[in-house]
Design an enzyme around this catalytic site. Sequence first.
Site, PDB file in Angstrom:
ATOM      1  N   SER A  17       0.748  -1.342   0.053  1.00  0.00           N
ATOM      2  CA  SER A  17      -0.015   0.109   0.050  1.00  0.00           C
ATOM      3  C   SER A  17       0.900   1.285  -0.010  1.00  0.00           C
ATOM      4  O   SER A  17       0.491   2.428  -0.563  1.00  0.00           O
ATOM      5  CB  SER A  17      -0.970  -0.052   1.131  1.00  0.00           C
ATOM      6  OG  SER A  17      -0.134  -0.250   2.422  1.00  0.00           O
ATOM      7  N   HIS A  25      -5.157  -3.251  -3.066  1.00  0.00           N
ATOM      8  CA  HIS A  25      -4.762  -2.308  -3.944  1.00  0.00           C
ATOM      9  C   HIS A  25      -4.681  -3.036  -5.400  1.00  0.00           C
ATOM     10  O   HIS A  25      -4.514  -2.289  -6.554  1.00  0.00           O
ATOM     11  CB  HIS A  25      -3.425  -1.783  -3.682  1.00  0.00           C
ATOM     12  CG  HIS A  25      -3.460  -0.614  -2.431  1.00  0.00           C
ATOM     13  ND1 HIS A  25      -4.032   0.698  -2.846  1.00  0.00           N
ATOM     14  CD2 HIS A  25      -3.400  -0.831  -1.146  1.00  0.00           C
ATOM     15  CE1 HIS A  25      -3.898   1.296  -1.445  1.00  0.00           C
ATOM     16  NE2 HIS A  25      -3.594   0.508  -0.660  1.00  0.00           N
ATOM     17  N   LYS A  42     -11.216   1.111  -2.287  1.00  0.00           N
ATOM     18  CA  LYS A  42     -10.245   1.626  -3.153  1.00  0.00           C
ATOM     19  C   LYS A  42     -10.458   1.512  -4.825  1.00  0.00           C
ATOM     20  O   LYS A  42     -11.379   2.500  -4.954  1.00  0.00           O
ATOM     21  CB  LYS A  42      -8.857   0.825  -3.279  1.00  0.00           C
ATOM     22  CG  LYS A  42      -8.341   1.319  -1.544  1.00  0.00           C
ATOM     23  CD  LYS A  42      -7.395   0.394  -0.884  1.00  0.00           C
ATOM     24  CE  LYS A  42      -7.225   1.035   0.573  1.00  0.00           C
ATOM     25  NZ  LYS A  42      -6.768   0.235   1.435  1.00  0.00           N
TER      26      LYS A  42
HETATM   27  C1  LIG Z   1      -6.573   0.165   2.672  1.00  0.00           C
HETATM   28  C2  LIG Z   1      -6.251  -1.134   3.028  1.00  0.00           C
HETATM   29  C3  LIG Z   1      -6.834  -1.941   4.229  1.00  0.00           C
HETATM   30  C4  LIG Z   1      -7.865  -1.604   4.915  1.00  0.00           C
HETATM   31  O1  LIG Z   1      -9.129  -1.525   4.093  1.00  0.00           O
HETATM   32  P1  LIG Z   1     -10.374  -0.516   4.422  1.00  0.00           P
HETATM   33  O2  LIG Z   1     -11.498  -1.002   3.823  1.00  0.00           O
HETATM   34  O3  LIG Z   1      -9.890   1.089   4.235  1.00  0.00           O
HETATM   35  O4  LIG Z   1     -10.621  -0.655   5.983  1.00  0.00           O
HETATM   36  C5  LIG Z   1      -6.316  -3.337   4.207  1.00  0.00           C
HETATM   37  N1  LIG Z   1      -5.404  -3.919   3.548  1.00  0.00           N
HETATM   38  C6  LIG Z   1      -4.579  -2.889   2.672  1.00  0.00           C
HETATM   39  C7  LIG Z   1      -3.158  -3.515   2.132  1.00  0.00           C
HETATM   40  C8  LIG Z   1      -5.128  -1.761   2.779  1.00  0.00           C
HETATM   41  O5  LIG Z   1      -4.216  -0.953   1.620  1.00  0.00           O
END
Ligand SMILES: *Cc1c(COP(=O)(O)O)cnc(C)c1O
Length: 386
Positions: free
Chosen positions: A175, A203, A234
């Site tokens: 991320s 991602h 995302k």
């Molecule tokens: C953003 C993210 C999360 C968390 O997801 P949310 O739905 O925003 O709580 C989990 N794992 C990774 C790798 C992320 O980038």
Amino acid sequence: MFDERLRQLAAQHLLRRLRLVESEPGAVVSIEGRSVILMASNNYLGLATHPALKKAAIAATERFGVGAGASRLVTGTLPPHAQLETELARFKGTESSLVFSSGYLANIGLIPALIGDGGLILADRLCHASLIDGCRLSGADFRVYRHRDLTQLESLLARRSARRETLIVTDGVFSMDGDLAPLPELIALAERYDARVLVDDAHGTGIMGTHGRGTLEHFGVESRLPFHMGTLGKALGTSGAYVAGSADFISYLVNTARSFIYTTAPPPASAAASLAALDLVRTEPERRARLWNHRHYFYDGLMELGFRTTDTRSPIIPVLIGDPQKALATADRLLQLGVFAPAIRPPTVPRETSRIRTTVTAEHTREQLNSVLATFKQAGEELRLI
Ligand SMILES: *Cc1c(COP(=O)(O)O)cnc(C)c1O
């Protein structure tokens, strides 16, 4: 006590504050009355503001109300949630899927459901915080290996007592660095040492692979993992997360994942919008093409200017700076010049790797990217980054 801690954080240039954005989270946003180009969102395909998603959310709200009312085990499953799980499983090529209210919740429920006391977790050092918290909650022994270092991972696997239950945990696309886990080799190691693998494809979902099915598709390893998780907040532009796997595994999670059981189901609007997003991911591959086109253009531009980055292979392009104070100064200058891309500092990233984490989306235009590159050039020269 609180103010003492806040003063310490400020002195270390690690204090964070929230900024009010007064517009839709598109390519251009309004902050403190000024229009600036947003270069930080994970809304890679621009779906968060898409009319089809808004329409689906409004229709679901009209029909099913604003709130789900309780956990699905208490008040039942609404049609948008059931349809979303069917479509996610179809998209991912698994028997079944389960939707959680967020990726954070999915990870802190999934990992303790997979492994517990007596087990061993081996996690990449740059795993997302939600994975780390899930590992801690599980009660299993928890060791990290150096980022993408399969040699170290293998030596940890070889050293453990045989037959000890083992789970390897990794992001698919990391991320904060935007690079990829070496999944084919990592899965081969796991097979050789009889360990399970959890890939968090937050991602990758929607953008990686020819059909946007994610990092597993990108590497051609979809059939080699019985389950994985990803998020909807995302590239899909909505909110929530899913675990995709066999029907038995999903039933097992319904019965054991505490962050599924003991929390209110996502709003029907969110599930309906996610369904509309999945549809666009499938039917409008040109969004992905535009995203990658922009990504390569912007990446090449930053490299030509002489900025330092990671081994990124995704629309996440970190501009590495190192010192948190300097990273903050860079972010402030970029914002003055009309580009919003905040400084990412510890504990989100390791010490001495503070950075501006830029992201490119399908919604940016060439003109905007040119203007952002010119801004980076000016700020980079002023702050002696290039
Ligand atoms: C953003 C993210 C999360 C968390 O997801 P949310 O739905 O925003 O709580 C989990 N794992 C990774 C790798 C992320 O980038």
